[in-house]
Design a protein around this motif. Structure first.
Motif, PDB file in Angstrom:
ATOM      1  N   ARG A   1       0.848  -1.188   0.000  1.00 60.87           N
ATOM      2  CA  ARG A   1       0.000   0.000   0.000  1.00 60.87           C
ATOM      3  C   ARG A   1       0.884   1.238   0.000  1.00 60.87           C
ATOM      4  O   ARG A   1       1.940   1.250   0.646  1.00 60.87           O
ATOM      5  N   PRO A   2       0.505   2.277  -0.736  1.00 62.65           N
ATOM      6  CA  PRO A   2       1.352   3.470  -0.856  1.00 62.65           C
ATOM      7  C   PRO A   2       1.785   4.052   0.483  1.00 62.65           C
ATOM      8  O   PRO A   2       2.939   4.448   0.651  1.00 62.65           O
ATOM      9  N   GLU A   3       0.886   4.071   1.477  1.00 62.63           N
ATOM     10  CA  GLU A   3       1.267   4.662   2.765  1.00 62.63           C
ATOM     11  C   GLU A   3       2.313   3.806   3.486  1.00 62.63           C
ATOM     12  O   GLU A   3       3.165   4.332   4.192  1.00 62.63           O
ATOM     13  N   TRP A   4       2.282   2.476   3.289  1.00 61.33           N
ATOM     14  CA  TRP A   4       3.281   1.609   3.909  1.00 61.33           C
ATOM     15  C   TRP A   4       4.631   1.751   3.217  1.00 61.33           C
ATOM     16  O   TRP A   4       5.675   1.755   3.857  1.00 61.33           O
TER      17      TRP A   4
ATOM     18  N   LYS B   1       5.700   4.348   1.692  1.00 68.40           N
ATOM     19  CA  LYS B   1       6.217   5.662   2.087  1.00 68.40           C
ATOM     20  C   LYS B   1       6.897   5.582   3.458  1.00 68.40           C
ATOM     21  O   LYS B   1       7.961   6.172   3.660  1.00 68.40           O
ATOM     22  N   LEU B   2       6.300   4.855   4.396  1.00 67.87           N
ATOM     23  CA  LEU B   2       6.902   4.710   5.725  1.00 67.87           C
ATOM     24  C   LEU B   2       8.261   4.015   5.670  1.00 67.87           C
ATOM     25  O   LEU B   2       9.187   4.402   6.366  1.00 67.87           O
ATOM     26  N   THR B   3       8.378   2.991   4.844  1.00 66.79           N
ATOM     27  CA  THR B   3       9.654   2.281   4.767  1.00 66.79           C
ATOM     28  C   THR B   3      10.732   3.138   4.120  1.00 66.79           C
ATOM     29  O   THR B   3      11.904   2.998   4.442  1.00 66.79           O
ATOM     30  N   ARG B   4      10.362   4.001   3.233  1.00 69.05           N
ATOM     31  CA  ARG B   4      11.343   4.855   2.571  1.00 69.05           C
ATOM     32  C   ARG B   4      11.819   5.994   3.452  1.00 69.05           C
ATOM     33  O   ARG B   4      12.852   6.583   3.196  1.00 69.05           O
ATOM     34  N   GLN B   5      11.102   6.302   4.521  1.00 67.89           N
ATOM     35  CA  GLN B   5      11.493   7.382   5.426  1.00 67.89           C
ATOM     36  C   GLN B   5      12.686   6.985   6.297  1.00 67.89           C
ATOM     37  O   GLN B   5      13.354   7.833   6.856  1.00 67.89           O
TER      38      GLN B   5
END
Length: 69
Positions: free
Chosen positions: A48-51, A53-57
């Motif tokens: 999922r896009p929000e997940w 995004k979290l891993t890329r932070q």
């Protein structure tokens, strides 16, 4: 769980049974529940896009061998 659809072969005219993949055009939120393949349902759930995004932070991920120094 995929529905089936019947169509005609272009050159022979014989009947062909195919998966109805119209569910692949649904909104992203519905794809895990209505995907034609179980593996695709998992992919839509875990990536999922929000997940993502979290891993890329957290910064870049290095999967190489550790350096010895």
């Amino acid at each position: 769980m995929a529905k089936l659809k019947l169509s005609k072969h272009r050159s022979t005219g014989s009947t062909i049974i195919q998966k109805d993949k119209s569910s692949e055009k649904l909104p992203l939120v519905q794809l895990p529940m209505y995907s034609t393949n179980f593996s695709d349902a998992g992919k839509y759930f875990f990536f999922r896009p929000e997940w993502v995004k979290l891993t890329r932070q957290r910064g870049p991920l290095s999967l190489g061998a550790p350096s010895v120094g």
